[in-house]
Motif scaffolding. Structure first.
Motif, PDB file in Angstrom:
ATOM      1  N   HIS A 104       0.864  -1.185   0.000  1.00 56.50           N
ATOM      2  CA  HIS A 104       0.000   0.000   0.000  1.00 56.50           C
ATOM      3  C   HIS A 104       0.904   1.241   0.000  1.00 56.50           C
ATOM      4  CE1 HIS A 104       0.809  -0.318   4.313  1.00 56.50           C
ATOM      5  NE2 HIS A 104       0.576   1.010   4.373  1.00 56.50           N
ATOM      6  N   GLU A 105       0.330   2.337  -0.400  1.00 59.71           N
ATOM      7  CA  GLU A 105       1.094   3.597  -0.482  1.00 59.71           C
ATOM      8  C   GLU A 105       0.664   4.516   0.648  1.00 59.71           C
ATOM      9  OE1 GLU A 105       1.660   3.917  -5.296  1.00 59.71           O
ATOM     10  OE2 GLU A 105      -0.085   4.861  -4.404  1.00 59.71           O
ATOM     11  N   GLU A 106       1.628   5.209   1.148  1.00 56.46           N
ATOM     12  CA  GLU A 106       1.358   6.242   2.151  1.00 56.46           C
ATOM     13  C   GLU A 106       1.863   7.579   1.603  1.00 56.46           C
ATOM     14  OE1 GLU A 106       3.203   5.165   5.817  1.00 56.46           O
ATOM     15  OE2 GLU A 106       1.830   3.491   6.159  1.00 56.46           O
ATOM     16  N   LEU A 107       1.155   8.621   1.928  1.00 56.35           N
ATOM     17  CA  LEU A 107       1.516   9.970   1.468  1.00 56.35           C
ATOM     18  C   LEU A 107       2.366  10.636   2.548  1.00 56.35           C
ATOM     19  CD1 LEU A 107       1.237  12.218  -0.602  1.00 56.35           C
ATOM     20  CD2 LEU A 107      -0.802  12.979   0.634  1.00 56.35           C
ATOM     21  N   ARG A 123      -2.960  16.993  -5.255  1.00 60.39           N
ATOM     22  CA  ARG A 123      -3.671  15.715  -5.055  1.00 60.39           C
ATOM     23  C   ARG A 123      -2.796  14.584  -5.593  1.00 60.39           C
ATOM     24  NH1 ARG A 123      -8.874  16.416  -3.327  1.00 60.39           N
ATOM     25  NH2 ARG A 123      -9.666  18.480  -3.682  1.00 60.39           N
ATOM     26  N   ILE A 124      -2.541  13.656  -4.724  1.00 60.66           N
ATOM     27  CA  ILE A 124      -1.718  12.507  -5.089  1.00 60.66           C
ATOM     28  C   ILE A 124      -2.564  11.251  -4.865  1.00 60.66           C
ATOM     29  CG2 ILE A 124       0.382  11.234  -4.581  1.00 60.66           C
ATOM     30  CD1 ILE A 124       1.516  13.883  -3.475  1.00 60.66           C
ATOM     31  N   PRO A 125      -2.758  10.523  -5.925  1.00 61.01           N
ATOM     32  CA  PRO A 125      -3.541   9.293  -5.721  1.00 61.01           C
ATOM     33  C   PRO A 125      -2.727   8.265  -4.926  1.00 61.01           C
ATOM     34  CG  PRO A 125      -2.974   9.590  -8.042  1.00 61.01           C
ATOM     35  CD  PRO A 125      -2.397  10.742  -7.294  1.00 61.01           C
ATOM     36  N   LEU A 126      -3.414   7.609  -4.014  1.00 61.94           N
ATOM     37  CA  LEU A 126      -2.799   6.554  -3.209  1.00 61.94           C
ATOM     38  C   LEU A 126      -3.448   5.216  -3.607  1.00 61.94           C
ATOM     39  CD1 LEU A 126      -2.767   8.241   0.304  1.00 61.94           C
ATOM     40  CD2 LEU A 126      -0.911   8.121  -1.331  1.00 61.94           C
ATOM     41  N   SER A 127      -2.679   4.217  -3.522  1.00 66.07           N
ATOM     42  CA  SER A 127      -3.240   2.904  -3.893  1.00 66.07           C
ATOM     43  C   SER A 127      -2.741   1.847  -2.914  1.00 66.07           C
ATOM     44  CB  SER A 127      -2.853   2.531  -5.321  1.00 66.07           C
ATOM     45  OG  SER A 127      -1.460   2.389  -5.422  1.00 66.07           O
ATOM     46  N   GLU A 128      -3.440   0.751  -2.949  1.00 66.60           N
ATOM     47  CA  GLU A 128      -3.033  -0.387  -2.141  1.00 66.60           C
ATOM     48  C   GLU A 128      -3.480  -1.663  -2.835  1.00 66.60           C
ATOM     49  OE1 GLU A 128      -4.867  -0.159   1.675  1.00 66.60           O
ATOM     50  OE2 GLU A 128      -6.813  -0.787   0.938  1.00 66.60           O
TER      51      GLU A 128
END
Length: 140
Positions: free
Chosen positions: A55-58, A79-84
């Motif tokens: 998963h991604e963390e900002l 805005r940065i999209p995060l994904s997991e």
């Protein structure tokens, strides 16, 4: 004088005696010796597996470049999209075994013994008598 013929067939008394013999006849019959129920049974087993997921963390790092000027503060929105990764479990059947069920006839030979009776003619005589049997010489 009248002619009289004396024949052995004129005056004789016939007695019949039946002689018996046992014989056996073998027959077979089919009998049900067993019943078999064939079925499938389902068992449940709990399995645990470890699946690595990402998963991604900002992370926002704030750096103050010009501390004297407080009026030059600009608010920027990025805005940065995060994904997991998410786990999806799908189950599908596989064939473990291919089982064939059939009946097979096996022939075996079984020996059995049986006692059979047979009657034979025996003649006991008392006195002076001649006994004549068919196709035999007379006995005294």
């Amino acid at each position: 004088m009248p002619n009289k013929q004396n024949s052995t067939h004129d005056h004789h008394e016939e007695i019949r005696l039946e002689l018996h013999k046992e014989e056996f006849q073998v027959s077979k019959k089919i009998i049900e010796t067993a019943k078999v129920n064939v079925f499938k049974k389902t068992y449940t087993v709990e399995k645990q597996i470890l699946v690595p997921v990402i998963h991604e963390e900002l992370i926002i790092e704030k750096k103050i470049l010009n501390p004297e000027s407080t009026t030059d503060t600009k608010v920027e929105t990025i805005r940065i999209p995060l994904s997991e990764e998410r786990i999806e479990v799908t189950k599908h059947p596989i064939i473990l075994e291919d089982v064939e069920i059939y009946k097979k006839k096996i022939e075996e030979h079984i020996q059995f013994n049986e006692t059979l009776k047979e009657e034979k003619l025996h003649i006991d005589t008392v006195g002076d008598i001649r006994v004549m049997l068919d196709n035999q010489t007379p006995t005294v």
